[in-house]
Each structure stands twice: as C-alpha cells, then as structure tokens.
Write a protein that holds these residues in place. Structure first.
Motif, PDB file in Angstrom:
ATOM      1  N   VAL A 150       0.864  -1.105  -0.082  1.00  0.00           N
ATOM      2  CA  VAL A 150       0.107   0.075  -0.036  1.00  0.00           C
ATOM      3  C   VAL A 150       0.916   1.159  -0.030  1.00  0.00           C
ATOM      4  O   VAL A 150       0.571   2.114  -0.573  1.00  0.00           O
ATOM      5  N   GLN A 151       1.988   1.257   0.869  1.00  0.00           N
ATOM      6  CA  GLN A 151       2.847   2.407   0.710  1.00  0.00           C
ATOM      7  C   GLN A 151       3.405   2.376  -0.467  1.00  0.00           C
ATOM      8  O   GLN A 151       3.554   3.753  -1.321  1.00  0.00           O
TER       9      GLN A 151
ATOM     10  N   HIS B 159       0.811   6.494  -6.916  1.00  0.00           N
ATOM     11  CA  HIS B 159      -0.195   7.112  -7.286  1.00  0.00           C
ATOM     12  C   HIS B 159      -0.739   8.440  -6.705  1.00  0.00           C
ATOM     13  O   HIS B 159      -1.582   9.193  -7.302  1.00  0.00           O
ATOM     14  N   CYS B 160      -0.170   8.902  -5.341  1.00  0.00           N
ATOM     15  CA  CYS B 160      -0.643   9.863  -4.769  1.00  0.00           C
ATOM     16  C   CYS B 160       0.831  10.864  -4.265  1.00  0.00           C
ATOM     17  O   CYS B 160       1.006  10.895  -3.107  1.00  0.00           O
ATOM     18  N   SER B 161       1.685  10.612  -5.268  1.00  0.00           N
ATOM     19  CA  SER B 161       2.955  11.184  -4.855  1.00  0.00           C
ATOM     20  C   SER B 161       3.074  12.606  -4.422  1.00  0.00           C
ATOM     21  O   SER B 161       3.841  12.962  -3.491  1.00  0.00           O
TER      22      SER B 161
ATOM     23  N   GLN C  18       4.449  12.175   1.338  1.00  0.00           N
ATOM     24  CA  GLN C  18       5.009  12.735   2.484  1.00  0.00           C
ATOM     25  C   GLN C  18       4.311  13.144   3.543  1.00  0.00           C
ATOM     26  O   GLN C  18       4.442  13.174   4.726  1.00  0.00           O
ATOM     27  N   LEU C  19       3.254  13.704   3.372  1.00  0.00           N
ATOM     28  CA  LEU C  19       2.065  14.178   4.100  1.00  0.00           C
ATOM     29  C   LEU C  19       1.448  13.124   4.874  1.00  0.00           C
ATOM     30  O   LEU C  19       0.857  13.301   5.987  1.00  0.00           O
ATOM     31  N   TYR C  20       1.160  11.989   4.221  1.00  0.00           N
ATOM     32  CA  TYR C  20       0.038  11.098   4.890  1.00  0.00           C
ATOM     33  C   TYR C  20       0.699   9.445   4.799  1.00  0.00           C
ATOM     34  O   TYR C  20      -0.115   8.828   5.317  1.00  0.00           O
ATOM     35  N   HIS C  21       1.803   9.449   4.407  1.00  0.00           N
ATOM     36  CA  HIS C  21       2.280   8.021   4.394  1.00  0.00           C
ATOM     37  C   HIS C  21       2.316   7.414   5.835  1.00  0.00           C
ATOM     38  O   HIS C  21       1.755   6.175   6.098  1.00  0.00           O
TER      39      HIS C  21
ATOM     40  N   ILE D  40      -6.894  11.404  -3.323  1.00  0.00           N
ATOM     41  CA  ILE D  40      -6.703  10.161  -2.900  1.00  0.00           C
ATOM     42  C   ILE D  40      -8.050   9.050  -2.961  1.00  0.00           C
ATOM     43  O   ILE D  40      -7.684   8.080  -3.316  1.00  0.00           O
ATOM     44  N   TRP D  41      -9.089   9.790  -2.880  1.00  0.00           N
ATOM     45  CA  TRP D  41     -10.092   8.859  -2.888  1.00  0.00           C
ATOM     46  C   TRP D  41     -10.527   8.620  -4.460  1.00  0.00           C
ATOM     47  O   TRP D  41     -10.652   7.595  -4.604  1.00  0.00           O
TER      48      TRP D  41
END
Length: 110
Positions: A31-32, A38-40, A44-47, A82-83
């Motif tokens: 998932v990471q 896909h959400c590059s 950094q904000l949400y991983h 992200i959704w």
C-alpha cells in the motif's frame, strides 16, 4: 509487483506478462508503494497515517471519504484526490476479476 520466474537456464528473470498480485492480498508495504506511486503529491504528508493505521490492500479497498477524514486527511482537495485514486484501483481490480471470470467461462465452454 511483478512475479519472478526462473527460466530453463536457472537464471532469474522478470515476467512482464505476470498478473499483479490482487489488491486484497497487499500488505502495508504494498500500500505504501501504491500511495507513493499514485498519490505522490501527498505521500510525504500522509504515508505515516497509513502506516500507523496498518492500511493493507483489503483495508484500502474498504476506505471511503469519511474514513480518509478520520485518518486525519483534513484537506478536502487532498482527500478527494486520494479517494479518486482509490476508486481507480477499485475499477482496475473489478476489471481484472471480470476478465478472470470470462476466461474461466470460456475455458469451460471448450
């Protein structure tokens, strides 16, 4: 997530036609990788939020906009982006499953 195949010469090669592992079998690291790819813009904000909550592929497929908000993704634009990527993943997964069903049905008809 390409499967490794051993050729007759005992040399390891990457099989580019191998089907990727189903999302529902993904672990937290898979998932990471998906999130980074896909959400590059938001990785950094949400991983760390995804790591903290042990988001696996099975969980990822169940996430909705409310869950993203509860995970701490407050910014609506980020949450929607992200959704959208999660929904694309749903579609890809569904298409692969439909193709598998069709392939199975066609082989049973032979």
């Amino acid at each position: 997530m390409v499967e490794e195949v051993v050729n007759p010469n005992n040399k390891s090669t990457k099989n580019k036609t191998a089907r990727p592992r189903p999302v529902y079998l993904w672990n937290v690291l898979d998932v990471q990788k998906w999130l980074r790819r896909h959400c590059s813009d938001y990785y950094q904000l949400y991983h760390e939020k995804f790591l903290f909550h042990d988001i696996t592929g099975r969980v990822l497929l169940r996430i909705n906009e409310n869950i993203l908000l509860r995970l701490g993704i407050i910014n609506e634009e980020h949450r929607m982006d992200i959704w959208r990527e999660i929904m694309k993943l749903h579609l890809k997964t569904d298409i692969l499953e439909i193709r598998d069903i069709e392939r199975k049905n066609n082989s049973n008809d032979d």
